[in-house]
Design a protein around this motif. Sequence first.
Motif, PDB file in Angstrom:
ATOM      1  N   UNK A 328     -64.130  58.123  13.489  1.00 49.83           N
ATOM      2  CA  UNK A 328     -64.101  58.927  14.444  1.00 49.83           C
ATOM      3  C   UNK A 328     -63.742  60.427  14.202  1.00 49.83           C
ATOM      4  N   UNK A 329     -63.195  60.537  13.204  1.00 41.85           N
ATOM      5  CA  UNK A 329     -62.711  61.908  12.635  1.00 41.85           C
ATOM      6  C   UNK A 329     -63.945  62.565  11.775  1.00 41.85           C
ATOM      7  N   UNK A 330     -64.704  61.611  11.366  1.00 37.85           N
ATOM      8  CA  UNK A 330     -65.849  62.073  10.690  1.00 37.85           C
ATOM      9  C   UNK A 330     -66.858  62.526  11.896  1.00 37.85           C
ATOM     10  N   UNK A 331     -66.877  61.908  12.970  1.00 40.08           N
ATOM     11  CA  UNK A 331     -67.873  62.113  13.756  1.00 40.08           C
ATOM     12  C   UNK A 331     -67.629  63.486  14.503  1.00 40.08           C
ATOM     13  N   UNK A 332     -66.617  63.630  14.565  1.00 39.13           N
ATOM     14  CA  UNK A 332     -65.981  65.022  15.030  1.00 39.13           C
ATOM     15  C   UNK A 332     -66.532  66.141  14.165  1.00 39.13           C
ATOM     16  N   UNK A 333     -66.417  65.939  12.966  1.00 36.71           N
ATOM     17  CA  UNK A 333     -66.975  67.010  11.983  1.00 36.71           C
ATOM     18  C   UNK A 333     -68.424  67.676  12.255  1.00 36.71           C
ATOM     19  N   UNK A 334     -69.068  66.803  12.969  1.00 36.84           N
ATOM     20  CA  UNK A 334     -70.560  67.126  12.961  1.00 36.84           C
ATOM     21  C   UNK A 334     -70.483  68.416  14.090  1.00 36.84           C
ATOM     22  N   UNK A 335     -69.594  68.322  15.304  1.00 40.03           N
ATOM     23  CA  UNK A 335     -69.462  69.441  16.108  1.00 40.03           C
ATOM     24  C   UNK A 335     -68.649  70.376  15.605  1.00 40.03           C
ATOM     25  N   UNK A 336     -67.847  70.381  14.554  1.00 41.29           N
ATOM     26  CA  UNK A 336     -67.193  71.530  13.790  1.00 41.29           C
ATOM     27  C   UNK A 336     -68.194  72.206  12.946  1.00 41.29           C
ATOM     28  N   UNK A 337     -69.174  71.556  12.365  1.00 41.15           N
ATOM     29  CA  UNK A 337     -70.283  72.247  11.792  1.00 41.15           C
ATOM     30  C   UNK A 337     -71.239  73.015  12.704  1.00 41.15           C
TER      31      UNK A 337
END
Length: 499
Positions: A328-337
């Motif tokens: 889930x943490x990784x999934x949020x990274x897409x929005x950060x990028x």
Amino acid sequence: MATALIGFMGAGKSSAARRLSSDPVDTDALVEARLGRSIADVFASDGEAAFRAAEQEVVLEALTAAGSEAVIALGGGAVKSEPVRDALHDHTVVWLDVAPQAAWQRVSNKPGERPLAQTREDFFALHAERRDLYESIADVRLPDGADLEAAQRAWSLLAEAPPATRMTWSVTGQYPVYMGRGVLGLPAGPRSGRRFVITDQNVGEHYLAAISGAAGVIEIEAGEEHKTLQTAEIAWRALAEQGATRADHIVALGGGVVGDLSGFVASCYQRGIAVVQVPTTVVAMVDSALGGKTGVDLPSAKNYVGAYHQPAAVVIDPTVLATLPPEEHAAGYAEVVKTALIAGGSLWERVAAGGPIDDDVIFACACTKLAVVAADERDGGLRQVLNLGHTVGHAIETVTEYRRFRHGEAIALGLMAALRLSDLDALRTKVGELLRAAGLPITADGIDVDAVVAATRRDKKRLGELVPFVLVRAPGDVVFGQAVDDEALRAAIAEILTA
């Protein structure tokens, strides 16, 4: 603890101080009174160094003498002084964040009064130079258009918050966003009425106890597949059974599904009650909890039923990410990028360097999102840039019935397609490396390419027969409303789904 107003020339610090206090302190006026000359005259005859020395002396005296109710407007360059920055630690520092274009319009017609506003080029360069400094020392960020009196009431809550808590302000909806470790239970939002918490089983187990004084709790099933009208009806019925009224408000405690659904429930219940967003995932902290978009999915398309309903407040506590599963943490990274590509500048540099999703990155992403929303609340123009990667990403979620991919995983795939359509090979390679390093997919198999292409044509942004795409020209230069021909779209989707 006094309030110190900082910001660039033309930010309106002096006028803001007069609105916030019956006895404001203006350090520029104090410097002129002490030297018996205007600042422009001091610059012309003695130079900037002489002015800065006098300014530092005056500002330190003002900060030392200030009572708890004082409001002090500092000159734009006063914070360049390290002793001044040290003295500001004892006060609430409020940054009036003004865009360079707006500041230039306000001061360029009086060049004789502003010795550092002689040319537009130098003015903009100085603004860029000082921006990071203002950001680094501010407890509160107020963009142009903020309701000063409402914001002042909101930042008074910082006295009850843990140390290092920051606040930024949303001009759209005029609400505060608090960010800090340990702020989960901060009583943000309406001070009257009762609180009804909507959460899911996963989050409630860990953090429900931190939300004190709840008059009722509604737990929904976790997962995008439950972001439906049926779940919304369950929540509406529960609110009615628990006696919630229009004087009360909802606390949305959870990730994007909980936030989207709770906001939609709040927008409709008794024709609208307040909602406080308390995001517990990276996706929600940097994106979905901010800006007022709410909604649920239909089997045929994502977020097809919803409403714009701005929150009364947002409370971001990064400590809750400790229990967030790694995927889930990784999934949020897409929005950060995605957000970093939109923002460009220092945020993109930090993300592109492969740094962690720390508190500063989350806060910068939130501020970027709010700035875009302030320019276009209802997706009529600029706000569409926030859909970078989402047209294809949402289509993939729809085709896979919201079960195979987390939202961020689908957006990672969508970003790769958008960058292919943008014809930016080097940037696409870089973004692919970042996503892959975070554990996100950049290709997938077993998905019908034609079905995904068809699903993009049902995107909620469609205008007649046109589905406008968001494309990238460079980090910080993202454009919306772009037409993409069928052949190019199919090729971009086929590349990520068949590789």
